[in-house]
Design a protein around this motif. Structure first.
Motif, PDB file in Angstrom:
ATOM      1  N   ASP A 341     -59.898  -6.738 -19.296  1.00  0.00           N
ATOM      2  CA  ASP A 341     -60.838  -5.614 -19.295  1.00  0.00           C
ATOM      3  C   ASP A 341     -62.243  -6.038 -19.724  1.00  0.00           C
ATOM      4  OD1 ASP A 341     -60.367  -6.025 -21.980  1.00  0.00           O
ATOM      5  OD2 ASP A 341     -59.961  -3.918 -22.453  1.00  0.00           O
ATOM      6  N   GLU A 350     -60.380  -7.949 -29.345  1.00  0.00           N
ATOM      7  CA  GLU A 350     -59.150  -7.649 -28.618  1.00  0.00           C
ATOM      8  C   GLU A 350     -59.467  -7.460 -27.135  1.00  0.00           C
ATOM      9  OE1 GLU A 350     -56.891  -4.446 -30.219  1.00  0.00           O
ATOM     10  OE2 GLU A 350     -56.324  -5.551 -32.030  1.00  0.00           O
ATOM     11  N   ASN A 352     -57.734  -6.561 -23.456  1.00  0.00           N
ATOM     12  CA  ASN A 352     -56.566  -6.019 -22.768  1.00  0.00           C
ATOM     13  C   ASN A 352     -56.402  -6.729 -21.431  1.00  0.00           C
ATOM     14  OD1 ASN A 352     -55.366  -3.862 -24.389  1.00  0.00           O
ATOM     15  ND2 ASN A 352     -57.359  -2.856 -24.176  1.00  0.00           N
ATOM     16  N   VAL A 382     -52.242 -10.801 -29.794  1.00  0.00           N
ATOM     17  CA  VAL A 382     -52.481  -9.929 -30.943  1.00  0.00           C
ATOM     18  C   VAL A 382     -51.146  -9.534 -31.551  1.00  0.00           C
ATOM     19  CG1 VAL A 382     -53.392  -7.703 -31.690  1.00  0.00           C
ATOM     20  CG2 VAL A 382     -54.701  -9.122 -30.072  1.00  0.00           C
ATOM     21  N   GLU A 392     -45.330  -3.217 -27.379  1.00  0.00           N
ATOM     22  CA  GLU A 392     -46.658  -3.051 -26.778  1.00  0.00           C
ATOM     23  C   GLU A 392     -46.555  -2.919 -25.259  1.00  0.00           C
ATOM     24  OE1 GLU A 392     -50.848  -5.553 -26.249  1.00  0.00           O
ATOM     25  OE2 GLU A 392     -49.121  -6.468 -27.233  1.00  0.00           O
ATOM     26  N   SER A 396     -47.400   0.522 -22.982  1.00  0.00           N
ATOM     27  CA  SER A 396     -48.527   0.528 -22.041  1.00  0.00           C
ATOM     28  C   SER A 396     -48.120   0.915 -20.628  1.00  0.00           C
ATOM     29  CB  SER A 396     -49.173  -0.860 -22.001  1.00  0.00           C
ATOM     30  OG  SER A 396     -48.304  -1.800 -21.371  1.00  0.00           O
ATOM     31  N   LYS A 434     -49.891  -3.761 -20.156  1.00  0.00           N
ATOM     32  CA  LYS A 434     -51.025  -4.404 -20.805  1.00  0.00           C
ATOM     33  C   LYS A 434     -50.566  -5.225 -21.999  1.00  0.00           C
ATOM     34  CE  LYS A 434     -54.444  -0.937 -19.449  1.00  0.00           C
ATOM     35  NZ  LYS A 434     -55.437   0.050 -19.919  1.00  0.00           N
ATOM     36  N   LYS A 436     -52.447  -7.326 -25.345  1.00  0.00           N
ATOM     37  CA  LYS A 436     -53.685  -7.605 -26.076  1.00  0.00           C
ATOM     38  C   LYS A 436     -53.719  -9.060 -26.508  1.00  0.00           C
ATOM     39  CE  LYS A 436     -54.534  -2.979 -27.971  1.00  0.00           C
ATOM     40  NZ  LYS A 436     -53.400  -2.297 -27.293  1.00  0.00           N
ATOM     41  N   ALA A 438     -56.730 -12.329 -27.888  1.00  0.00           N
ATOM     42  CA  ALA A 438     -58.048 -12.572 -28.470  1.00  0.00           C
ATOM     43  C   ALA A 438     -58.355 -14.065 -28.418  1.00  0.00           C
ATOM     44  CB  ALA A 438     -58.097 -12.084 -29.915  1.00  0.00           C
TER      45      ALA A 438
END
Length: 629
Positions: A341, A350, A352, A382, A392, A396, A434, A436, A438
């Motif tokens: 994103d 973060e 996505n 993440v 997660e 999503s 999705k 996450k 980083a």
């Protein structure tokens, strides 16, 4: 004398009678040599379309029509008793009684046994055999049935016929030396044919057919079709050596025309369908596959009447049976999609990553289905435990979350597994979720940090990648006059009114909550980042996004401690993040030294002098008065 004459008379009588006995013997021999059989010659003829019935004359009929048919075998069954019983019970004319009797014995075609077998008709369509003329004291009647039909014959049109012996020359009682009979067959050369189509990753048919798919054809006798001899005379291994000769054309057509076939089942096995559309490379994901587990992909059934029906798998891999036409399909493996994103990011921001995978239209052909995510060592999850990552992913998903059965995490990758049986109920739908991630501190600046997704399956692994980047800036603190490097300068990094810092161990931005003694204060937990120039004057910042909405982000340095002896910068220094190789000079001015002008000067000394003089005057004046007084 009388006795002697009597003997002579007896001898003469015997001599006269002897020839008579000889004659009787000769007569008996002649009757004994009368042939009890009559020769029957069959002339098998084939026709593309069965003509109207034509009465046999028993003689040669050069104008009967058709072409000779080799390989037909007839059996003649003695039905004399049944025929004459039906004849005797019938009423009417001879023709009517004969018709009733013929009908009666034709009805026996499925129950008769034994019989006299003729040799197979030769290349001229001829087979000959002598048959007894009498059976049970009456003229013999035979039911002729074609018990073996050659390939290509419409067996349903091969009708039995009845022949009564002996057959005489027309209008006489003289038997024919040979009875000529012309049985007919309808004969067809067939084409086994179907069309091969390509199905794209969206489940749509590609325009036109699909060329280059290769097949071998197994016959009803277990052997394989030989494109050279046009016969089923190959082993499987031999047929595999010829696979390029049964190949779908540019229009996708697989056709074997003008086949002379026996009734039975013919099976097309696909051997190779690694084909692509002209002008496209393999990396363009245009490769197609077939499902070996579904072989034979097309089955042709040839009936006794030389009609063809097909079994095949339709575009959804559902089996269709007894169809008049057939198709076969090769499929593209759908490519997964990976999309971040934000592709221009701060460290610890973060990101996505959306992962999408279309469930193949031919999912019924799959036994393997998983998604493998492999990411650069500069990236991190993440949610880095399997339980939290699974939660997660499922959270999503807007649908099909129940089909995710688990995740496994290794060093720089994770794999998502699915309920394959459940997926097969959702062919053509799309899985999307999705994750996450980083960028870790220390990541190389202005360099693609890749994240790759792979669709693991039975046919061809398909991949997609997306990249993110982070940037930074290098600086050099210098004397504005001499350009000498300066140490000890301290700065904040700002983005508008926000300050760069950390919170909970991760890079973050925060506005100041106030100022105390000229120092900004921040929310609890936020630690502002301080940059300080080293002895060589260098300092830098890393892990900054370069753009936002396509526009360069305006960053600034706010100096709050100047190098010793130098003036503090009154204005912030603005910059744009880049790859960190070009240093931005940040110059300070030396304070210098100023004279002590405008101070008290010699006034104090003058005042001291005035006071001293005044004191002296007073002393001397007073002292003189005392002396004089």
């Amino acid at each position: 004398m009388r006795r002697k004459n009597k003997l002579i008379t007896t001898i003469l009588a015997m001599v006269m009678v002897f020839p008579f006995f000889l004659g009787l013997g000769s007569a008996k021999d002649v009757m004994g040599t009368e042939n009890p059989n009559q020769t029957v010659t069959l002339h098998k003829r084939k026709f593309a379309t069965m003509p109207a019935d034509k009465k046999n004359t028993g003689d040669l009929m050069d104008d009967f029509g058709g072409d000779p048919l080799a390989g037909a075998i007839f059996t003649a069954y003695d039905v004399t008793t049944a025929y004459w019983e039906a004849y005797d019970e019938a009423t009417g004319t001879d023709a009517e009684k004969s018709g009733a009797a013929t009908t009666a014995v034709l009805a026996l075609k499925n129950t008769v046994t034994g019989g006299t077998v003729f040799a197979a008709t030769d290349t001229d369509g001829i087979a000959t055999k002598a048959l007894p003329k009498k059976s049970g004291g009456r003229n013999a009647i035979y039911l002729f049935i074609e018990t073996t039909s050659p390939a290509g014959v419409v067996q349903g049109a091969s009708m039995p016929f009845v022949l009564g012996l002996p057959v005489y020359n027309e209008g006489t009682d003289i038997e024919k030396g040979t009875v000529h009979v012309y049985p007919k067959n309808e004969y067809r050369e067939l084409a086994l044919e179907f069309t091969k189509y390509g199905v794209d990753a969206e489940g749509d048919l590609e325009e036109g057919g699909l060329a280059g798919a290769k097949f071998i054809l197994k016959g009803q006798n277990g052997s394989y079709y030989n494109t050279t001899t046009r016969a089923f005379d190959l082993t499987e291994a031999q047929a595999l050596a010829q696979i390029t000769q049964i190949t779908s054309t540019a229009g996708g057509v697989v056709s074997l025309p003008n086949l002379v076939l026996n009734p039975g089942t013919y099976q097309f096995y696909e051997i190779d369908s690694a084909v692509s559309k002209a002008g496209l490379q393999a990396e363009d994901s245009m490769l197609y596959h077939y499902a070996a587990a579904k072989n034979p992909l097309v089955i042709a059934h040839v009936s006794r009447d030389m009609t063809i029906t097909y079994d095949y798998y339709d575009i959804t891999t559902t089996k269709q049976e007894k169809q008049t036409t057939a198709s076969a399909y090769n499929y593209q493996v759908p490519t997964p999609k990976k999309d971040a994103d934000d592709k221009d990011v701060d460290i610890d921001q973060e990101i996505n990553f959306t992962i999408s995978q279309k469930i193949p239209i031919d999912i019924k052909n799959y036994t393997t289905f998983a998604l493998l995510d492999e990411f650069d060592s500069s990236l991190q999850l993440v949610n880095n435990t399997e339980a939290s990552l699974l939660a997660e992913i499922k959270a999503s998903m807007t649908s099909l979350a129940d089909l995710v059965t688990g995740v496994s995490i290794s060093d720089d990758s994770f794999r998502v597994t699915f309920n394959l049986a459940g997926l097969k109920e959702h062919a053509g739908e799309t899985i999307s979720f999705k994750v996450k991630m980083a960028v870790k501190p220390g990541a190389a600046l202005a360099t693609d940090i890749e994240n790759k997704i792979t669709f693991e399956n039975d046919f061809a692994p398909k991949t997609d990648t997306d990249q993110v980047k982070t940037f930074g800036k290098s600086f050099l603190k210098i004397d504005g006059d001499t350009q000498a490097p300066l140490a000890g300068a301290r700065f904040y990094v700002k983005k508008g009114d926000l300050y760069l810092g950390t919170k909970d161990g991760k890079q973050a931005w925060s506005a100041a909550t106030g100022v105390t003694n000229g120092v900004p204060t921040f929310p609890v937990g936020f630690v502002v980042t301080v940059l300080e120039s080293a002895a060589n004057g260098q300092f830098s910042v890393a892990g900054l996004a370069q753009k936002e909405a396509g526009v360069n982000i305006d960053y600034s340095l706010k100096e709050f401690v100047a190098p010793d002896g130098y003036a503090l910068l009154a204005s912030e220094v603005h910059f744009t993040a880049d790859n960190g190789t070009i240093r931005l000079n940040v110059a300070n001015k030396h304070k210098g030294s100023l004279p002590s002008t405008g101070g008290s000067g010699i006034v104090a000394f003058v005042l001291i002098g005035v006071v001293a003089v005044g004191g002296a005057v007073l002393y001397f004046t007073k002292g003189r008065r005392q002396i004089e007084g």
